[in-house]
Design an enzyme around this catalytic site. Structure first.
Site, PDB file in Angstrom:
ATOM      1  N   THR A  39     -50.463  -9.095  23.908  1.00 46.12           N
ATOM      2  CA  THR A  39     -50.820  -7.817  24.533  1.00 46.12           C
ATOM      3  C   THR A  39     -52.203  -7.829  25.162  1.00 46.12           C
ATOM      4  O   THR A  39     -52.499  -6.989  26.020  1.00 46.12           O
ATOM      5  CB  THR A  39     -50.745  -6.673  23.510  1.00 46.12           C
ATOM      6  OG1 THR A  39     -51.569  -6.994  22.388  1.00 46.12           O
ATOM      7  CG2 THR A  39     -49.311  -6.456  23.039  1.00 46.12           C
ATOM      8  N   CYS A  99     -59.434   1.378  21.460  1.00 46.97           N
ATOM      9  CA  CYS A  99     -58.271   1.880  22.197  1.00 46.97           C
ATOM     10  C   CYS A  99     -57.531   2.818  21.247  1.00 46.97           C
ATOM     11  O   CYS A  99     -57.806   2.860  20.044  1.00 46.97           O
ATOM     12  CB  CYS A  99     -57.364   0.722  22.638  1.00 46.97           C
ATOM     13  SG  CYS A  99     -56.613  -0.185  21.268  1.00 46.97           S
ATOM     14  N   CYS A 151     -50.828  -4.723  27.255  1.00 50.08           N
ATOM     15  CA  CYS A 151     -50.944  -3.273  27.107  1.00 50.08           C
ATOM     16  C   CYS A 151     -51.856  -2.694  28.187  1.00 50.08           C
ATOM     17  O   CYS A 151     -52.758  -3.360  28.699  1.00 50.08           O
ATOM     18  CB  CYS A 151     -51.437  -2.911  25.706  1.00 50.08           C
ATOM     19  SG  CYS A 151     -53.210  -2.996  25.456  1.00 50.08           S
ATOM     20  N   GLU A 169     -50.999 -11.545  15.879  1.00 51.50           N
ATOM     21  CA  GLU A 169     -49.999 -10.851  16.701  1.00 51.50           C
ATOM     22  C   GLU A 169     -48.885 -11.805  17.128  1.00 51.50           C
ATOM     23  O   GLU A 169     -47.700 -11.473  17.031  1.00 51.50           O
ATOM     24  CB  GLU A 169     -50.656 -10.244  17.945  1.00 51.50           C
ATOM     25  CG  GLU A 169     -49.656  -9.573  18.881  1.00 51.50           C
ATOM     26  CD  GLU A 169     -50.262  -9.173  20.208  1.00 51.50           C
ATOM     27  OE1 GLU A 169     -49.553  -9.270  21.235  1.00 51.50           O
ATOM     28  OE2 GLU A 169     -51.445  -8.761  20.225  1.00 51.50           O
TER      29      GLU A 169
END
Length: 287
Positions: free
Chosen positions: A163, A12, A191, A127
């Site tokens: 995310t 990504c 996301c 994260e």
């Protein structure tokens, strides 16, 4: 046998940005030491390549030598670690994905406004540890699929999520919270790239005879793609490299689909596709 490759397979933009920052930092370091604070992304092959170029991985700032440039991983870092690096005067290159910064900011903001923070995600993931560290009040981490816990006399809950979380888990938690608490403030921090890859994997899995999902086993978003694919196509296999591809998976198959996580480099995907092509002796098709 035909091979079809998901259009969004591979890096990504957030991951690509961080990897490129790391390479640029190494190139511009003038020979000075460069480390990443934790694995820069969850892909062993990329970490191996960076290590061969001299980029070391350190888990804590206390383990970093003076004069070293520190690159923050895509998943972000603990707030305390960022403060420690600043206090020591280390040069910091922040590679945190902008999508990951959103839940960090929202957790800090909502906790200051008196909300009990509820984070939906894997509590052992870098994260989520980083996001939770920005809370300035009570915070609860809820594993995907688990019921919303009783929180005593809590009336205000602020919800964010990992995310890479699957949409249905976030929807379920927000719905439960709406019935448990007087006030719920929820931010969908999944996301766009994650959602797009999950949607495309469903399409691929529903239209092929086998699926190979490529990416690190320590990559949450890749594991989720494999789980999603397996729900629609039982003949789904998660591999890190082409060496793991087994010809027996494709017995009687006419079409094989290939998907890959957001932290999987193009060259690894290409090697897997080449291996499958060699078994079927037909060209790959990109969706």
């Amino acid at each position: 046998m035909r091979v079809t490759v998901a259009k969004t397979a591979g890096f990504c933009w957030g991951v690509r940005r961080t990897v490129e920052k790391t390479v640029e930092t190494m190139a511009g370091s003038g020979g000075g030491p460069v480390v990443t604070l934790g694995p820069v992304i969850h892909n062993p092959q990329v970490i191996g390549r960076l290590k061969s170029q001299g980029v070391e991985v350190k888990d804590k700032v206390v383990d970093v030598d003076d004069g070293t440039t520190v690159v923050v991983r895509t998943h972000g870092a603990l707030k305390s670690e960022m403060a420690a690096a600043k206090e020591r005067g280390l040069k910091v290159v922040d590679g945190t994905c902008p999508y990951v910064k959103v839940p960090q900011v929202m957790v800090q903001r909502m906790s200051r406004e008196g909300y009990h923070i509820l984070i939906v995600g894997d509590g052992n993931h870098a994260e989520i540890k980083g996001v939770a560290s920005y809370a300035e009040g009570p915070v609860t981490i809820l594993a995907p699929g688990d019921p919303v816990p009783e929180l005593g006399n809590v009336k205000k809950v602020g919800v964010v999520c990992q995310t890479t979380l699957q949409n249905e888990f976030f929807k379920k938690v927000v719905s439960e919270c709406a019935l448990k608490f007087k006030e719920v403030r929820a931010y969908n921090t999944i996301c766009y790239d994650t959602d797009e890859r999950q949607t495309e994997t469903r399409v691929v899995a529903a239209n092929v005879d086998a699926v190979v999902v490529v990416g690190g086993r320590n990559s949450a978003n890749t594991r989720h793609l494999a789980e999603i694919s397996h729900e629609l196509q039982a003949n789904t296999h998660h591999v890190e490299t082409a060496d793991e591809v087994d010809s027996s998976w494709f017995d009687g198959c006419e079409v094989v689909g290939v998907a890959a996580g957001a932290s999987t480099p193009d060259w690894v995907i290409a090697e897997v596709v080449k291996k499958i092509q060699a078994l079927g002796e037909t060209p790959a098709l990109t969706q």
